[in-house]
Design a protein around this motif. Structure first.
Motif, PDB file in Angstrom:
ATOM      1  N   VAL A  57       0.851  -1.183   0.000  1.00  0.00           N
ATOM      2  CA  VAL A  57       0.000   0.000   0.000  1.00  0.00           C
ATOM      3  C   VAL A  57       0.889   1.234   0.000  1.00  0.00           C
ATOM      4  O   VAL A  57       1.786   1.361   0.839  1.00  0.00           O
ATOM      5  CB  VAL A  57      -0.929   0.030   1.229  1.00  0.00           C
ATOM      6  N   GLU A 105       1.011   5.691  -0.698  1.00  0.00           N
ATOM      7  CA  GLU A 105       0.281   6.957  -0.784  1.00  0.00           C
ATOM      8  C   GLU A 105       0.853   7.770  -1.942  1.00  0.00           C
ATOM      9  O   GLU A 105       2.085   7.806  -2.133  1.00  0.00           O
ATOM     10  CB  GLU A 105       0.429   7.738   0.519  1.00  0.00           C
ATOM     11  N   ARG A 123      -4.389   6.438  -3.146  1.00  0.00           N
ATOM     12  CA  ARG A 123      -3.581   5.316  -2.685  1.00  0.00           C
ATOM     13  C   ARG A 123      -3.553   4.210  -3.735  1.00  0.00           C
ATOM     14  O   ARG A 123      -4.459   4.102  -4.554  1.00  0.00           O
ATOM     15  CB  ARG A 123      -4.172   4.735  -1.384  1.00  0.00           C
ATOM     16  N   TYR A 166      -2.955  -0.078  -4.013  1.00  0.00           N
ATOM     17  CA  TYR A 166      -2.848  -1.382  -3.356  1.00  0.00           C
ATOM     18  C   TYR A 166      -2.386  -2.362  -4.422  1.00  0.00           C
ATOM     19  O   TYR A 166      -3.054  -2.549  -5.433  1.00  0.00           O
ATOM     20  CB  TYR A 166      -4.209  -1.822  -2.813  1.00  0.00           C
ATOM     21  N   ARG A 204     -11.180  -2.889   2.655  1.00  0.00           N
ATOM     22  CA  ARG A 204     -10.112  -2.507   3.579  1.00  0.00           C
ATOM     23  C   ARG A 204     -10.071  -0.994   3.775  1.00  0.00           C
ATOM     24  O   ARG A 204      -9.885  -0.504   4.894  1.00  0.00           O
ATOM     25  CB  ARG A 204      -8.765  -2.997   3.051  1.00  0.00           C
ATOM     26  N   ALA A 205     -10.273  -0.256   2.693  1.00  0.00           N
ATOM     27  CA  ALA A 205     -10.188   1.200   2.786  1.00  0.00           C
ATOM     28  C   ALA A 205     -11.370   1.807   3.528  1.00  0.00           C
ATOM     29  O   ALA A 205     -11.225   2.819   4.227  1.00  0.00           O
ATOM     30  CB  ALA A 205     -10.082   1.794   1.384  1.00  0.00           C
TER      31      ALA A 205
END
Length: 597
Positions: free
Chosen positions: A26, A28, A97, A99, A237-238
């Motif tokens: 993950v 940013e 973001r 993933y 998840r987010a």
């Protein structure tokens, strides 16, 4: 856990709700490092390749930035006359973001990449997930100019799969491959994107699409569905308070271009229970059993016959069909002479032989329009390159036993196989298009000591299609596994293809697919766009772009229509007239040139 999603496309809650953090990377992306352009913006994407502070050890951030730039430049026309960012499209700053993980299709030997880009402006009230597969044999960002450029500004999350392709090249010379973050790593140091069986240091370069042993093309539809499931799990998840994200509460739009277009059509054929809300496929490499022609069939034919046919007088003014001052490329009359010596052509002049070759291809379904733009593919020797790589993939061969004596190796002194330049090797993941040659890697073998050295290899590859031996039978079985299945009757589906496509001619791909759907009671929209060809990126070449229009703006327009249908209540049309596009000409592209409503 990552593979479990592939067989649960319609479950009421999203798959993979719990994923070990060690399996997902993950990152940013804000403050001059966004999702869509890695902070480069349109000017930076169109500029020179981004630099590395240490070319021998580029950082993961540097590799990602260059991979995104390479993918944009490989798909879109970013030239000053192309109109990107002014007439159509755009590259806004999209923070968010990413993933990313390695995943497997059950039963596959090698992993592949899946990636979710989640913008900060994700619209939780209009839950939207765009899923795509890389074009060609490109890596994970290989469809960003289509799916990312359209989906991210709309507030959609975008899920990508490399569908078992990509530039995770393995170099036997130092036993190294590519880790999840794009950096080089040796066998045993990290999980690698592609790790073939051990071999001697002299075994050359192993390519995931070509040497995985998985025939990935037969599973491209499953790859797309799996990427969508990965995207749903990462949305869980987010936003745990709003989970689960499912196909029932999140509209999943599948879109892709070229091989990615074929992949989403394969996925559409696997969706019988409303997993996808709509599908938009551009210039798809789609195969229908017993209709049209498979890519391997016409690519091996083109490798042999097009060099001669393009010497015909009718192609004298075609860009890339002639050298300086209109002189025929030297190798092409030699091919005519080779075919005449074999008794396949008659005539005592190159022009007579070339015209016979042209008529032969016309009888096989090639149009003059397709042959004209196929001059670029022929001049770059891409037909032979495509056929050699795909033959190895279809026959599930490794780096040391490719069909017809081909192999990949670093290009050394005098153009012979050698040791890779460490700087080039360090950037392979960011710079490679998926199947060499390129970036210091060459395709070797399959040649003879003669005036026409590549003919012997091309004929060997062709015999794998036309023959009836066990290898030919195995290759045909692998090609048959790539055939698209019938999509559900109520799926909004739009196919767009350039009328001038010379790499994936419409007569062999989209037209038989659309005709089959209509015969089976489906109602796809089909645009055969005049003056559009396969490579938007080639439109920046002098003398080429003037004769064509880009295909991407029509893909964006189709996705806009699908959005209006899904979120604004607009009726889905039974059909729409194809835009009356005109060649761009010597000036810059205009909206009127595209002929869009």
């Amino acid at each position: 856990m990552l593979s479990a999603c592939a067989s649960h496309g319609t479950r009421k809650e999203s798959a993979m709700r719990e994923v070990d953090d060690s399996q997902v990377r993950v990152t940013e992306h804000r403050s001059h490092d966004d999702l869509l352009s890695a902070g480069l913006g349109l000017a930076g994407l169109a500029g020179l390749p981004t630099a590395f502070i240490d070319p021998l050890q580029p950082t993961a951030e540097e590799l990602r930035r260059r991979a995104i730039q390479t993918s944009w430049k490989g798909i879109a026309d970013l030239g000053p006359l192309g109109g990107y960012g002014s007439v159509y499209g755009g590259v806004p700053d999209v923070p968010g973001r990413e993933y990313q993980a390695f995943a497997r299709i059950p039963g596959a030997r090698s992993p592949h990449r899946v990636l979710l880009q989640l913008p900060d402006n994700f619209d939780r009230h209009k839950r939207c997930l765009v899923v795509t597969a890389s074009s060609g044999s490109r890596g994970i960002y290989g469809a960003i100019a289509l799916a990312g450029a359209w989906g991210l500004p709309h507030g959609c999350a975008v899920a990508y799969t490399d569908k078992g392709t990509g530039a995770g090249y393995f170099d036997y010379a130092d036993d190294s491959g590519v880790a999840l973050d794009g950096r080089r790593a040796k066998r045993g140091e990290a999980e690698l994107e592609f790790q073939p069986p051990p071999a001697a240091r002299t075994a050359g370069i192993a390519i995931k699409h070509v040497h995985s042993g998985d025939n990935p093309e037969g599973d491209w539809g499953r790859h797309v569905i799996q990427a969508a499931q990965f995207g749903l799990a990462m949305l869980d998840r987010a936003f745990p308070a709003e989970a689960p994200f499912t196909p029932q509460n999140t509209k999943i739009i599948a879109t892709g271009i070229s091989n990615g277009g074929g992949a989403v059509l394969q996925a559409a054929g696997l969706d019988q229970e409303h997993f996808f809300a709509g599908v938009v496929a551009l210039e798809p490499n789609v195969h229908v059993q017993d209709r049209g022609r498979a890519l391997y069939d016409y690519a091996t034919e083109a490798a042999i016959w097009l060099p001669c046919a393009l010497s015909a007088e009718d192609f004298a003014a075609v860009p890339l069909a002639r050298g300086p001052r209109g002189v025929t490329l030297p190798a092409w009359p030699i091919r005519c002479a080779s075919l005449r010596a074999q008794g396949k052509l008659g005539g005592n002049t190159v022009m007579a032989q070339a015209e016979q070759a042209r008529q032969y291809l016309r009888a096989r379904g090639w149009t003059d329009e397709a042959m004209q733009t196929a001059a670029s593919t022929t001049a770059f020797d891409l037909w032979r390159v495509i056929a050699a790589g795909y033959a190895s993939a279809y026959l599930r061969r490794g780096a040391t036993d490719m069909p017809c004596g081909f192999h990949y190796a670093a290009i050394g002194a005098g153009g012979l196989p050698g040791v890779a330049d460490p700087v080039a090797r360090a950037s392979w993941w960011a710079d490679g298009a998926g199947i060499p040659p390129g970036n210091g890697i060459g395709l070797f073998g399959g040649v003879s000591v003669s005036a026409d050295p590549t003919l012997i290899g091309s004929e060997c590859l062709r015999a794998l299609w036309t023959g009836d031996g066990h290898e030919a039978q195995a290759l045909h079985a692998s090609v048959a596994a790539t055939a698209a299945k019938l999509p559900r009757s109520d799926l909004p589906l739009w196919v767009l293809h350039g009328a001038s496509d010379g790499l994936l001619p419409t007569a062999f791909t989209s037209e038989p697919y659309v005709a089959w759907l209509r015969d089976e009671g489906r109602r796809p929209i089909y645009w055969k766009v005049p003056h559009a060809q396969h490579f938007d990126a080639f439109l920046a070449l002098p003398g080429f772009g003037e004769q064509h229009v880009p295909l991407l703006p029509y893909g964006y327009a189709a996705l806009d229509r699908l959005w209006a249908h899904l979120y604004e209540g607009a009726a889905w049309p039974d059909d729409l007239p194809t835009p009356a596009a005109r060649p761009r000409g010597n000036g810059a592209l205009t909206r009127s040139t595209l002929g869009l409503p």
